[in-house]
Design a protein around this motif. Structure first.
Motif, PDB file in Angstrom:
ATOM      1  N   LYS A 206      -1.566  47.934   8.343  1.00 25.29           N
ATOM      2  CA  LYS A 206      -1.503  47.286   9.656  1.00 25.29           C
ATOM      3  C   LYS A 206      -0.575  46.093   9.591  1.00 25.29           C
ATOM      4  CE  LYS A 206      -5.261  45.179  11.342  1.00 25.29           C
ATOM      5  NZ  LYS A 206      -6.611  45.124  11.963  1.00 25.29           N
ATOM      6  N   PHE A 207       0.251  45.950  10.634  1.00 28.31           N
ATOM      7  CA  PHE A 207       1.089  44.757  10.712  1.00 28.31           C
ATOM      8  C   PHE A 207       0.960  44.171  12.115  1.00 28.31           C
ATOM      9  CE2 PHE A 207       3.996  47.349  12.993  1.00 28.31           C
ATOM     10  CZ  PHE A 207       5.053  46.575  13.464  1.00 28.31           C
ATOM     11  N   ARG A 208       1.624  43.018  12.332  1.00 30.66           N
ATOM     12  CA  ARG A 208       1.425  42.273  13.566  1.00 30.66           C
ATOM     13  C   ARG A 208       2.724  42.056  14.331  1.00 30.66           C
ATOM     14  NH1 ARG A 208      -2.064  42.459   9.255  1.00 30.66           N
ATOM     15  NH2 ARG A 208      -4.182  41.976   9.949  1.00 30.66           N
ATOM     16  N   LEU A 237      -0.725  48.737  14.585  1.00 32.44           N
ATOM     17  CA  LEU A 237      -0.083  47.529  15.099  1.00 32.44           C
ATOM     18  C   LEU A 237      -1.118  46.660  15.808  1.00 32.44           C
ATOM     19  CD1 LEU A 237       2.301  45.734  15.819  1.00 32.44           C
ATOM     20  CD2 LEU A 237       2.814  47.288  17.728  1.00 32.44           C
ATOM     21  N   ASP A 238      -1.248  45.410  15.370  1.00 32.98           N
ATOM     22  CA  ASP A 238      -2.214  44.463  15.930  1.00 32.98           C
ATOM     23  C   ASP A 238      -1.466  43.359  16.659  1.00 32.98           C
ATOM     24  OD1 ASP A 238      -4.395  42.928  16.529  1.00 32.98           O
ATOM     25  OD2 ASP A 238      -5.082  42.675  14.469  1.00 32.98           O
ATOM     26  N   ILE A 239      -1.796  43.168  17.935  1.00 29.76           N
ATOM     27  CA  ILE A 239      -1.154  42.132  18.736  1.00 29.76           C
ATOM     28  C   ILE A 239      -2.013  40.870  18.791  1.00 29.76           C
ATOM     29  CG2 ILE A 239      -0.044  41.653  20.961  1.00 29.76           C
ATOM     30  CD1 ILE A 239       1.198  43.916  19.314  1.00 29.76           C
ATOM     31  N   GLU A 264      -3.584  47.708  18.668  1.00 28.44           N
ATOM     32  CA  GLU A 264      -4.846  46.958  18.631  1.00 28.44           C
ATOM     33  C   GLU A 264      -4.779  45.664  19.430  1.00 28.44           C
ATOM     34  OE1 GLU A 264      -7.545  44.752  15.167  1.00 28.44           O
ATOM     35  OE2 GLU A 264      -6.201  46.393  14.624  1.00 28.44           O
ATOM     36  N   ASP A 265      -5.785  45.441  20.243  1.00 26.80           N
ATOM     37  CA  ASP A 265      -5.965  44.194  21.002  1.00 26.80           C
ATOM     38  C   ASP A 265      -4.673  43.686  21.617  1.00 26.80           C
ATOM     39  OD1 ASP A 265      -8.777  43.766  20.708  1.00 26.80           O
ATOM     40  OD2 ASP A 265      -8.432  43.203  18.618  1.00 26.80           O
ATOM     41  N   PRO A 266      -4.057  44.484  22.489  1.00 23.34           N
ATOM     42  CA  PRO A 266      -2.791  44.027  23.078  1.00 23.34           C
ATOM     43  C   PRO A 266      -2.950  42.852  24.028  1.00 23.34           C
ATOM     44  CG  PRO A 266      -3.507  46.091  24.098  1.00 23.34           C
ATOM     45  CD  PRO A 266      -4.419  45.845  22.932  1.00 23.34           C
ATOM     46  N   VAL A 267      -4.126  42.740  24.704  1.00 25.96           N
ATOM     47  CA  VAL A 267      -4.343  41.662  25.671  1.00 25.96           C
ATOM     48  C   VAL A 267      -5.701  41.012  25.417  1.00 25.96           C
ATOM     49  CG1 VAL A 267      -2.883  42.723  27.424  1.00 25.96           C
ATOM     50  CG2 VAL A 267      -5.330  43.256  27.372  1.00 25.96           C
ATOM     51  N   GLN A 268      -6.026  40.006  26.216  1.00 25.72           N
ATOM     52  CA  GLN A 268      -7.296  39.303  26.058  1.00 25.72           C
ATOM     53  C   GLN A 268      -8.462  40.291  26.029  1.00 25.72           C
ATOM     54  OE1 GLN A 268     -10.265  38.271  27.567  1.00 25.72           O
ATOM     55  NE2 GLN A 268     -10.536  36.526  26.189  1.00 25.72           N
TER      56      GLN A 268
END
Length: 336
Positions: A206-208, A237-239, A264-268
């Motif tokens: 996983k990267f960001r 991909l983690d946001i 992963e977790d693109p928004v609030q």
């Protein structure tokens, strides 16, 4: 039920677990201890906690105080038969570590005298003792640690690994490299680190993204990652909640060419309807859930169809007990 009527909930191992009764002035009340009269006799006798700072080479958010330190509160629950259970609480900055330790100490102290095998009854009572409101915060982190320690005791008593007690049936599970490839890594660092993880044996990592000031720069990070590991390695991909809904849809449509395993977790994390818009608009599976406390938010995410992969975090979900309930909810929606 008539006023003053008693309702007793019994367990096969106990003569009484809780006795609920109705009082006109105060609603339902129940006793605050969990009695074991089965003859087994095991009781929780005490506990011990410590604050532990673990160094890490690179923190997820760059510089600043404590950036390269991960702080945890470790917990050991003791019983009168010499069996001890281990758990830990985390995801609190070093500024809050003292408060987290005191919360663990206070709630674990309430379990002294209880049967450690009455795990769910203890968890429920401690959550109520912690305030009984929204689950987010130190209370659920502390209860999660206590829950894990109780499951550890149960495994030691039965002579079984906890994964078997929970119904596990596989000897091996796939893993991915997660504690690397932070948003602070520039393109050269990504290109250098990712192949090393492959050489270490990881088939997934996983990267960001989410900190760049243009779409082109965001996509360049993705391009470098895919070229660094080749087509056969799964990339997540983690946001970390770094985009808005429109950004997530715009970038997400461009990412389809890079065969992401999940976004992963693109928004609030509480924007259930926004997450649902993203999930409908792009082909990449949406993963979310690690920021949520307790089990109720997962019901809302599932009902909104805002996620494709349910990601419950043990330290926030309510320990193994909460995590398993979330897993069963996901199964009911045919989601991993």
């Amino acid at each position: 039920m008539q006023l003053g009527q008693l309702m007793s909930l019994k367990d096969t191992r106990t003569e009484r677990c809780k006795i609920y009764y109705w009082k006109p002035s105060g609603g339902f009340k129940y006793q605050t201890s969990i009695e074991n009269t089965s003859g087994a006799g095991m009781k929780i006798t005490g506990h011990h906690t410590r604050v532990v700072d673990l160094p890490r080479p690179v923190g997820p958010l760059g510089g600043g105080p404590g950036a390269n330190i991960a702080t945890f509160v470790t917990l050991k629950i003791q019983t009168d038969e010499g069996v001890e259970g281990i758990g830990y609480a985390g995801f609190a900055s070093n500024v809050l570590s003292k408060a987290l330790k005191e919360t663990v100490d206070g709630l674990a102290g309430l379990a002294v005298g209880d049967d450690p095998l009455m795990i769910e009854a203890i968890q429920e009572r401690l959550l109520v003792a912690g305030g009984g409101g929204a689950p987010a915060g130190l209370v659920t982190r502390a209860v999660s640690a206590i829950d894990v320690a109780l499951w550890d005791i149960k495994g030691k008593i039965t002579g079984q690994p906890v994964w078997k007690l929970l119904g596990g049936h596989r000897q091996r599970v796939p893993t991915y490299a997660s504690g690397y490839l932070w948003r602070t890594y520039d393109l050269d660092a990504l290109a250098e680190t990712a192949p090393k993880l492959v050489a270490d044996g990881f088939k997934a990592m996983k990267f960001r993204m989410g900190a760049e000031d243009s779409l082109a720069k965001e996509l360049e990070r993705m391009k470098v990652m895919r070229e660094a590991v080749g087509p056969d390695i799964d990339i997540m991909l983690d946001i970390n909640q770094g985009w808005n809904v429109n950004q997530a849809i715009t970038v997400g449509r461009e990412l389809v060419n890079y065969d992401l395993f999940w976004l992963e977790d693109p928004v609030q994390h509480q924007d259930y309807s926004g997450m649902a818009r993203i999930a409908d608009a792009i082909d990449t599976p949406i993963a979310s859930g690690e920021y949520h406390y307790g089990i109720v938010p997962f019901r809302h995410m599932l009902e909104e169809r805002s996620i494709d992969i349910v990601m419950a975090d043990l330290l926030r979900a309510g320990g193994l007990t909460g995590w398993m309930k979330i897993a069963h909810m996901a199964e009911g929606y045919n989601l991993p």
